[in-house]
Design a protein around this motif. Structure first.
Motif, PDB file in Angstrom:
ATOM      1  N   GLN A  22     -34.092  48.819 -45.859  1.00 46.11           N
ATOM      2  CA  GLN A  22     -33.618  48.467 -44.511  1.00 46.11           C
ATOM      3  C   GLN A  22     -34.768  47.917 -43.658  1.00 46.11           C
ATOM      4  O   GLN A  22     -34.640  46.878 -43.017  1.00 46.11           O
ATOM      5  CB  GLN A  22     -33.109  49.745 -43.857  1.00 46.11           C
ATOM      6  CG  GLN A  22     -31.799  49.643 -43.135  1.00 46.11           C
ATOM      7  CD  GLN A  22     -31.379  51.024 -42.654  1.00 46.11           C
ATOM      8  OE1 GLN A  22     -31.273  51.970 -43.454  1.00 46.11           O
ATOM      9  NE2 GLN A  22     -31.164  51.167 -41.370  1.00 46.11           N
ATOM     10  N   VAL A  23     -35.901  48.610 -43.650  1.00 45.35           N
ATOM     11  CA  VAL A  23     -37.024  48.180 -42.812  1.00 45.35           C
ATOM     12  C   VAL A  23     -37.658  46.906 -43.389  1.00 45.35           C
ATOM     13  O   VAL A  23     -37.979  45.970 -42.645  1.00 45.35           O
ATOM     14  CB  VAL A  23     -38.072  49.306 -42.650  1.00 45.35           C
ATOM     15  CG1 VAL A  23     -39.232  48.836 -41.776  1.00 45.35           C
ATOM     16  CG2 VAL A  23     -37.433  50.560 -42.049  1.00 45.35           C
ATOM     17  N   MET A  64     -31.956  59.426 -44.522  1.00 46.40           N
ATOM     18  CA  MET A  64     -33.388  59.381 -44.254  1.00 46.40           C
ATOM     19  C   MET A  64     -33.626  58.354 -43.151  1.00 46.40           C
ATOM     20  O   MET A  64     -33.188  57.202 -43.268  1.00 46.40           O
ATOM     21  CB  MET A  64     -34.172  58.999 -45.499  1.00 46.40           C
ATOM     22  CG  MET A  64     -35.673  59.061 -45.245  1.00 46.40           C
ATOM     23  SD  MET A  64     -36.645  58.733 -46.692  1.00 46.40           S
ATOM     24  CE  MET A  64     -36.120  60.053 -47.750  1.00 46.40           C
ATOM     25  N   VAL A  65     -34.301  58.769 -42.099  1.00 43.49           N
ATOM     26  CA  VAL A  65     -34.457  57.874 -40.949  1.00 43.49           C
ATOM     27  C   VAL A  65     -35.916  57.521 -40.687  1.00 43.49           C
ATOM     28  O   VAL A  65     -36.220  56.798 -39.737  1.00 43.49           O
ATOM     29  CB  VAL A  65     -33.792  58.477 -39.689  1.00 43.49           C
ATOM     30  CG1 VAL A  65     -32.285  58.608 -39.915  1.00 43.49           C
ATOM     31  CG2 VAL A  65     -34.375  59.825 -39.310  1.00 43.49           C
ATOM     32  N   ALA A  87     -42.653  54.199 -41.441  1.00 47.89           N
ATOM     33  CA  ALA A  87     -41.639  53.483 -40.650  1.00 47.89           C
ATOM     34  C   ALA A  87     -40.549  54.452 -40.216  1.00 47.89           C
ATOM     35  O   ALA A  87     -40.339  55.502 -40.828  1.00 47.89           O
ATOM     36  CB  ALA A  87     -41.020  52.340 -41.453  1.00 47.89           C
ATOM     37  N   VAL A  88     -39.889  54.050 -39.145  1.00 45.08           N
ATOM     38  CA  VAL A  88     -38.690  54.736 -38.665  1.00 45.08           C
ATOM     39  C   VAL A  88     -37.595  53.669 -38.702  1.00 45.08           C
ATOM     40  O   VAL A  88     -37.844  52.518 -38.303  1.00 45.08           O
ATOM     41  CB  VAL A  88     -38.918  55.247 -37.219  1.00 45.08           C
ATOM     42  CG1 VAL A  88     -37.629  55.749 -36.587  1.00 45.08           C
ATOM     43  CG2 VAL A  88     -39.989  56.346 -37.202  1.00 45.08           C
ATOM     44  N   ARG A  93     -35.741  54.418 -33.457  1.00 50.28           N
ATOM     45  CA  ARG A  93     -37.066  54.146 -32.870  1.00 50.28           C
ATOM     46  C   ARG A  93     -37.106  54.457 -31.376  1.00 50.28           C
ATOM     47  O   ARG A  93     -36.062  54.457 -30.712  1.00 50.28           O
ATOM     48  CB  ARG A  93     -37.449  52.666 -33.095  1.00 50.28           C
ATOM     49  CG  ARG A  93     -37.749  52.412 -34.549  1.00 50.28           C
ATOM     50  CD  ARG A  93     -38.056  50.945 -34.848  1.00 50.28           C
ATOM     51  NE  ARG A  93     -37.946  50.746 -36.290  1.00 50.28           N
ATOM     52  CZ  ARG A  93     -37.636  49.620 -36.901  1.00 50.28           C
ATOM     53  NH1 ARG A  93     -37.425  48.530 -36.182  1.00 50.28           N
ATOM     54  NH2 ARG A  93     -37.552  49.572 -38.204  1.00 50.28           N
ATOM     55  N   GLY A  94     -38.320  54.688 -30.869  1.00 45.89           N
ATOM     56  CA  GLY A  94     -38.521  54.859 -29.433  1.00 45.89           C
ATOM     57  C   GLY A  94     -38.097  56.213 -28.899  1.00 45.89           C
ATOM     58  O   GLY A  94     -37.890  56.376 -27.696  1.00 45.89           O
TER      59      GLY A  94
END
Ligand SMILES: CC(C)(COP(=O)(O)OP(=O)(O)OC[C@H]1O[C@@H](n2cnc3c(N)ncnc32)[C@H](O)[C@@H]1OP(=O)(O)O)[C@@H](O)C(=O)NCCC(=O)NCCS
Length: 170
Positions: A22-23, A64-65, A87-88, A93-94
């Motif tokens: 995904q990332v 999994m995030v 990574a998230v 994120r944020g």
């Protein structure tokens, strides 16, 4: 919603593969543009577990995030140092998760005896660079025009965090 941060286990391989893919497909933050095949990821996770590599994951329910790992170098004279990746996933994120993951992973790696943690971050990735600086990483150099992708040049910034102990224990 409680997000748990824990060491990776082999049962997480598929979820890690999905999160990495995904990332990577965002085409901005990682060198990879897609995840390697699942079998390779399973091998990597097994290798990390066997070698006690610090590899934390963030889990929300069965998803999994995020992840953060530090892979120690194996060459003689280099085993006090390791390379960090993290990574998230976008939707998470944020909200402080990256900070939590990075802190947990760095603290564990330092406790395990690493005294140098290094990483490379794209210059365009200001959020990641700010997070690394907040946790004590310092810029060591720049690989200029390291990437040309989708019509855009980007530099790679080399950063490292040093534990104030010398010489290394190994
Ligand atoms: C970089 C990354 C891991 C940070 O994780 P995150 O969960 O989004 O970050 P956090 O919410 O923990 O924030 C950490 C710090 O980043 C900075 N930050 C986060 N979101 C920001 C935003 N929208 N704008 C500016 N700064 C921001 C702040 O310095 C923040 O610290 P603060 O909360 O004390 O102000 C995440 O954004 C990500 O996965 N990005 C894509 C993949 C990636 O870049 N991986 C690293 C490759 S080197």
């Amino acid at each position: 919603m409680t997000i748990t941060i824990k060491p990776i286990s082999i049962k997480h391989a598929q979820a890690f593969h999905q999160a990495l893919d995904q990332v990577a497909r965002e085409r901005r933050y990682l060198l990879l543009l897609e995840a390697p095949p699942l079998e390779q990821i399973e091998q990597l996770v097994r290798y990390n577990i066997e070698r006690n590599t610090v590899h934390f994951v963030a889990i929300d329910g069965n998803k999994m995030v995020g992840w953060c790992d530090i892979r120690p170098y194996t060459l003689p004279g280099m085993t006090h140092s390791g390379e960090l990746g993290m990574a998230v996933v976008a939707a998470y994120r944020g909200r402080g998760l990256g900070h939590r993951l990075l802190e947990a992973t760095v603290n564990q790696a330092l406790a395990d005896g690493l005294s140098r943690i290094e990483l490379e971050v794209f210059a365009s990735n200001r959020i990641a660079k700010a997070l690394y600086e907040k946790l004590g990483f310092e810029q060591e150099g720049v690989k200029r025009r390291a990437r040309y992708l989708d019509g855009v040049w980007d530099d790679l910034i080399m950063m490292a965090l040093l534990k104030p102990t010398n010489p290394p224990a190994n």
